[in-house]
Structure formats: C-alpha cells, structure tokens
Scaffold this motif. Structure first.
Motif, PDB file in Angstrom:
ATOM      1  N   UNK A   1      30.159  40.417  29.208  1.00  0.00           N
ATOM      2  CA  UNK A   1      31.055  41.107  30.129  1.00  0.00           C
ATOM      3  C   UNK A   1      30.627  40.881  31.577  1.00  0.00           C
ATOM      4  N   UNK A   2      29.333  41.032  31.845  1.00  0.00           N
ATOM      5  CA  UNK A   2      28.845  40.839  33.213  1.00  0.00           C
ATOM      6  C   UNK A   2      29.043  39.408  33.674  1.00  0.00           C
ATOM      7  N   UNK A   3      28.887  38.467  32.780  1.00  0.00           N
ATOM      8  CA  UNK A   3      29.125  37.060  33.139  1.00  0.00           C
ATOM      9  C   UNK A   3      30.597  36.839  33.469  1.00  0.00           C
ATOM     10  N   UNK A   4      31.471  37.480  32.708  1.00  0.00           N
ATOM     11  CA  UNK A   4      32.904  37.344  32.965  1.00  0.00           C
ATOM     12  C   UNK A   4      33.316  38.027  34.268  1.00  0.00           C
ATOM     13  N   UNK A   5      32.736  39.209  34.532  1.00  0.00           N
ATOM     14  CA  UNK A   5      33.082  39.950  35.758  1.00  0.00           C
ATOM     15  C   UNK A   5      32.556  39.229  36.995  1.00  0.00           C
ATOM     16  N   UNK A   6      31.320  38.733  36.903  1.00  0.00           N
ATOM     17  CA  UNK A   6      30.693  37.963  37.987  1.00  0.00           C
ATOM     18  C   UNK A   6      30.774  38.695  39.331  1.00  0.00           C
ATOM     19  N   UNK A   7      30.408  39.962  39.327  1.00  0.00           N
ATOM     20  CA  UNK A   7      30.429  40.794  40.529  1.00  0.00           C
ATOM     21  C   UNK A   7      29.077  41.488  40.623  1.00  0.00           C
ATOM     22  N   UNK A   8      28.322  41.273  41.731  1.00  0.00           N
ATOM     23  CA  UNK A   8      26.985  41.869  41.836  1.00  0.00           C
ATOM     24  C   UNK A   8      26.992  43.395  41.854  1.00  0.00           C
TER      25      UNK A   8
ATOM     26  N   UNK B   1      39.593  48.032  37.603  1.00  0.00           N
ATOM     27  CA  UNK B   1      40.784  47.320  37.118  1.00  0.00           C
ATOM     28  C   UNK B   1      40.512  45.828  36.991  1.00  0.00           C
ATOM     29  N   UNK B   2      39.868  45.264  38.005  1.00  0.00           N
ATOM     30  CA  UNK B   2      39.530  43.837  37.967  1.00  0.00           C
ATOM     31  C   UNK B   2      38.555  43.547  36.838  1.00  0.00           C
ATOM     32  N   UNK B   3      37.543  44.400  36.692  1.00  0.00           N
ATOM     33  CA  UNK B   3      36.535  44.197  35.649  1.00  0.00           C
ATOM     34  C   UNK B   3      37.148  44.338  34.262  1.00  0.00           C
ATOM     35  N   UNK B   4      38.070  45.282  34.090  1.00  0.00           N
ATOM     36  CA  UNK B   4      38.709  45.469  32.791  1.00  0.00           C
ATOM     37  C   UNK B   4      39.488  44.223  32.385  1.00  0.00           C
ATOM     38  N   UNK B   5      40.188  43.649  33.332  1.00  0.00           N
ATOM     39  CA  UNK B   5      40.971  42.443  33.051  1.00  0.00           C
ATOM     40  C   UNK B   5      40.059  41.308  32.569  1.00  0.00           C
ATOM     41  N   UNK B   6      38.911  41.157  33.219  1.00  0.00           N
ATOM     42  CA  UNK B   6      37.994  40.077  32.855  1.00  0.00           C
ATOM     43  C   UNK B   6      37.236  40.390  31.563  1.00  0.00           C
ATOM     44  N   UNK B   7      36.841  41.663  31.387  1.00  0.00           N
ATOM     45  CA  UNK B   7      36.106  42.038  30.179  1.00  0.00           C
ATOM     46  C   UNK B   7      36.965  41.892  28.936  1.00  0.00           C
ATOM     47  N   UNK B   8      38.258  42.172  29.066  1.00  0.00           N
ATOM     48  CA  UNK B   8      39.148  42.083  27.907  1.00  0.00           C
ATOM     49  C   UNK B   8      39.227  40.662  27.369  1.00  0.00           C
ATOM     50  N   UNK B   9      38.956  39.686  28.223  1.00  0.00           N
ATOM     51  CA  UNK B   9      38.989  38.284  27.789  1.00  0.00           C
ATOM     52  C   UNK B   9      37.861  37.964  26.814  1.00  0.00           C
ATOM     53  N   UNK B  10      36.784  38.788  26.821  1.00  0.00           N
ATOM     54  CA  UNK B  10      35.687  38.571  25.865  1.00  0.00           C
ATOM     55  C   UNK B  10      35.671  39.674  24.810  1.00  0.00           C
ATOM     56  N   UNK B  11      36.800  40.378  24.680  1.00  0.00           N
ATOM     57  CA  UNK B  11      36.936  41.357  23.614  1.00  0.00           C
ATOM     58  C   UNK B  11      36.256  42.682  23.861  1.00  0.00           C
ATOM     59  N   UNK B  12      36.146  43.096  25.121  1.00  0.00           N
ATOM     60  CA  UNK B  12      35.505  44.373  25.452  1.00  0.00           C
ATOM     61  C   UNK B  12      36.362  45.140  26.455  1.00  0.00           C
ATOM     62  N   UNK B  13      36.268  46.461  26.388  1.00  0.00           N
ATOM     63  CA  UNK B  13      37.020  47.336  27.290  1.00  0.00           C
ATOM     64  C   UNK B  13      36.095  48.444  27.787  1.00  0.00           C
ATOM     65  N   UNK B  14      36.310  48.870  29.026  1.00  0.00           N
ATOM     66  CA  UNK B  14      35.474  49.898  29.639  1.00  0.00           C
ATOM     67  C   UNK B  14      36.014  51.296  29.320  1.00  0.00           C
TER      68      UNK B  14
END
Length: 489
Positions: A67-74, A111-124
């Motif tokens: 998820x953190x790799x997909x979000x890529x936000x420090x 919202x941005x992180x949720x969109x990216x996390x969902x691509x790897x099958x995870x939700x916040x």
C-alpha cells in the motif's frame, strides 16, 4: 512509532553506556529549560491518524508495504502491524485556518491514498480496533518489516520473561495470550499535538489529563476485539496490557507500567522526562555519538537522541515531546488517547474540542487540577473507556454527572472560548463543536453505532456480522457525514 533503529543485540555494557547517556541528555535538557532555549512564539498544532487496512470482504489486509509503495507519499508511513499505516498531517496554526486545513488535507490525502491502495486489494478504515481481527492475526508474522518493531517486540517479551496475557472483561470476556506485541498493533489512534512554552507546558499537560475521560466518553470507537464486545474504547485496556513489561510479581510490587496515565499533577515538563529516566529501564538502548553538552555549549541545538528514543517507548496517554524545527527546539503535548474516525469530520471535531477545551482550562485563573485529585482524573479515564457516551464522570463543583450533560452544559462553552482565543473563525467553531454537541444530544458515537448495528444482526455468525457491519461503516466513512447522522438505515 518513533525513531528508526536497526535490528541488533544489546550487551550489558550497551545498557550501562546508554543509561549514562540518557542521564547526560536529561541534565542538558534541564539546562536548556533554565536558559529558555525554546521556541515559544505563535505555537503550532498537529495531527496524526493511524489507519487500518482491510480487503474487499472486510478482513484485515496484511499489505502495508504494498500500500505504501502504491501511495508513494512521504506523509504516509509504516506502523506496527502489516494491517496498519499512519498519516502525518502538516502542522498548522489554528488562527490561520488550521482546523479547516487539517480537514481538507486529511480528506484529500485519504481519498488519493484509497484510490491507490484499492489497486493492490486494500482499503483504509478509520476505527480504533479492526473488529474483524482474529486470533490468527496475532502472531509475529503480522509485524511490519521495519526492524524496529521486531526488536521492540523481542525486548518487551524479554523484559516480561513470559508471553503477553490479555484479559478484558466487558459485555463479554476475552482471555488470550500472545508471543509478540502484535496485539498493540490492533490499537490505532488519532494524535493531537499542541506546542507550548516551557512555562505553560505543565498547565497544558495537567489540563489534558483532567479532560481525558470526557474525550473518551464522547469519541469512543473500538467496542470489539477478537469477536468479543468488550469496552466502548477497548483500545485502552488492550494497549495497557499489550506492552506491559511487568511480570505478575513486579505488578504486585507496584512497579509502574509502560502504558501509563501517570500518578500526579506536574509542575514542569522536566517532571515527566525525569520520571521516565528514574522509573523505566531502556527497551532500545541505542547510543548515538552526539555529545549534547558540547553541542549546546558551541551554540547548537542538541538532538538528545537517547532521551527522545527512551520517551518513545514509554506510552503515556498524554506524552511530552521534545522536537526541533528549523534548528530551534520546541515542546509539545501529544494527546494520544482517542481512536481515529469514524469520519474525517468526526476526527477534526474531536481535535477542535480538545484544542479549545485544553486552552481554556490551561489558561484559567484557578486551575481545574487544584480542585480535583489526580486519582479522580484517572478513574474518569477508565470509566469512560469502559462505558463510553453513557459514562458517569466526576467533575469539581458538580460531583458525579453524565458525560453528555457535562459537555453540553459546561465544557462546550469552554471549548468555544478556547478556540476563539486560538483565533478560530466562528463558523468553523460552530460547525465542528456542533458535531460534538449532536453526539451528546443523540447519545451516540462510533462505538454506539457499531454496537447497535451488530445488535440488528443478532443470530448471525459473529464474524459474518462484524464483516458486514464494518463494510457498512467503511461506506459511510467515505461520505464524511458525521456518525451522529448515520442512523441504522
């Protein structure tokens, strides 16, 4: 979870050297306080939120690295469990629209992180304890890959000399053991930071302690653990037990716990750091090369690595923080007793209530803590964690009173006054504190909603009901409509 450390083993000499260095840091800290070396102008406030990760069915998703790799936000960072992440919101000044900035920034980032996390099958999910956690998730395999976490787990278990025992009695009873500190990862929180001068720190910390029970009552949001309905804020007893380094014999001797409400009102921030050094052996005795006295005498700002690392392994519900920004040291109270959620609006409303109320009480002519025993504040804290919004609390000049009545009649006006002193606009104050008011008028919060919703599914398999309720919760969380508006439809 604090500073990064590498996986390593510690010798007896390491521990002796570290203890000496911590005491040297404490001496330098005392000198800095005497010499007024701290930034006290135009204080900042801050916000951190810990999140849980679930899959499409509502079960824990052990995917924080992906998820953190997909979000890529420090701004998003790892947390203790693979089903956790944390977001650090940039500090802000309340008089410059800080509460609105927190809300907008948090919603945008999530919202941005949720969109990216969902691509790897995870939700916040913002909730104090992920209710679909099962015994199988409570193993060392669920720890995040950061070496600090495994090292911390090993040190706590070594200090105990036995497995961690969890015993919590609420509506139901839970009794289990763990061979790691993964149960701690089940506890996700929101942390509010308020910067203070050294002269004001004691007042802000004491005020934070005095209102801890009220905060918990109106914002409780973790009623379930391992399929059992326990306390309305089950995070409190779980966290206290999951990081307890004491054997039963040490408890009987009165040795203090590392998750600690404290035992007295303070007169200086130094009191807290001195207690840390006096009462608690180091869990992570990592020693840095910095000579803090040499740095100070050369006109620099010492990092005080050892003092800060040690402080990070003593889990006060209101924690003192020494930090440096732009080369200038400052002090903060870190209020870390609330669960996240249910929505961003609810979280920022909790922040508004805390920031406003703590300022009014800290600056009041007659301190609240001069009228109230510390033990009464601690009892309020645990009663509120157990009973949530229905709690009866003690308050000076009133005696025992329902938390909701106390908030509506006395504390909301104080919170408004405090936010006005911070420079918060009237419309923002009224909207956010209006959320707290409505929770109290309707007698509901995240924990109450979840319990009521589960009652409607009585007779179903408990984990099926928990999954369905959590998916319902997650859907409503994304609307950002405060929990008091949810109902049961």
């Amino acid at each position: 979870m604090g500073e990064e450390v590498e996986q390593q083993e510690f010798s007896r000499a390491d521990r002796t050297r570290h203890r000496e260095k911590v005491r040297r840091c404490l001496d330098v800290f005392a000198r800095m306080l005497r010499e007024a070396r701290f930034d006290t102008d135009d204080p900042m406030t801050g916000l951190e939120v810990e999140l849980n990760l679930v899959d499409d069915q509502g079960d824990p998703a052990l995917k924080n690295a992906e998820v953190l790799e997909a979000i890529a936000d420090p701004d998003f960072q790892t947390e203790l469990g693979q089903f956790n992440i944390e977001i650090n919101v940039a500090p802000a000044k309340l008089r410059q629209g800080g509460l609105t900035t927190f809300e907008e920034s948090l919603r945008r980032s999530l919202n941005s992180a949720e969109e990216k996390a969902s691509e790897v099958g995870a939700h916040q999910v913002m909730i104090g304890i992920l209710p679909t956690l099962a015994e199988g998730h409570m193993s060392v395999a669920s720890l995040s890959s950061n070496p600090r976490y495994l090292l911390l787990s090993e040190q706590i278990l070594a200090a105990r000399g036995e497995d961690i025992t969890i015993n919590i009695s609420g509506r139901e009873r839970l009794s289990t053991t763990a061979d790691s500190i993964v149960p701690e990862a089940a506890c996700t929180s929101t942390q509010f930071h308020v910067q203070t001068s050294p002269d004001s720190f004691a007042a802000y910390w004491n005020a934070s302690q005095a209102i801890a029970g009220v905060q918990l009552a109106v914002a409780a949001n973790s009623p379930y653990l391992l399929g059992k309905q326990l306390w309305r804020e089950t995070r409190i007893p779980l966290f206290e037990q999951a990081t307890d380094t004491r054997s039963e014999e040490l408890k009987a001797q009165g040795v203090r716990p590392r998750v600690w409400f404290g035992e007295r009102w303070i007169t200086s921030v130094f009191d807290l750091f001195e207690e840390n050094v006096r009462y608690f052996p180091a869990l992570l005795p990592v020693t840095d090369d910095e000579d803090p006295l040499e740095v100070l005498e050369s006109g620099g700002t010492p990092e005080l690595h050892e003092l800060r690392l040690h402080n990070g392994t003593i889990y006060r519900w209101n924690r003192p923080v020494y930090d440096i920004a732009g080369g200038v040291p400052h002090l903060r109270v870190e209020n870390r007793l609330l669960a996240a959620g249910p929505t961003v609006a609810d979280t920022v409303a909790n922040a508004a209530f805390y920031f406003g109320l703590v300022r009014t009480l800290a600056e009041h002519e007659r301190p609240l803590w001069s009228q109230m025993s510390f033990q009464a504040a601690e009892e309020n804290f645990h009663v509120a964690a157990q009973q949530g919004i229905d709690a009866q609390l003690y308050w000076p000049g009133i005696g025992q009173v329902r938390a909701t009545e106390l908030v509506l009649r006395r504390l909301l006006p104080m919170a408004h006054q405090g936010l006005e002193s911070w420079g918060v606009e009237t419309s923002v104050r009224e909207r956010l504190l209006g959320i707290i008011e409505q929770r109290c008028l309707r007698g509901t919060n995240g924990a109450e909603w979840f319990v009521d919703r589960m009652a409607e599914r009585h007779g179903e398999d408990v984990y099926d009901a928990l999954r369905a309720t959590l998916l319902d919760y997650r859907e409503r969380m994304h609307t950002n409509e405060p929990v008091h508006t949810w109902g049961s439809d």
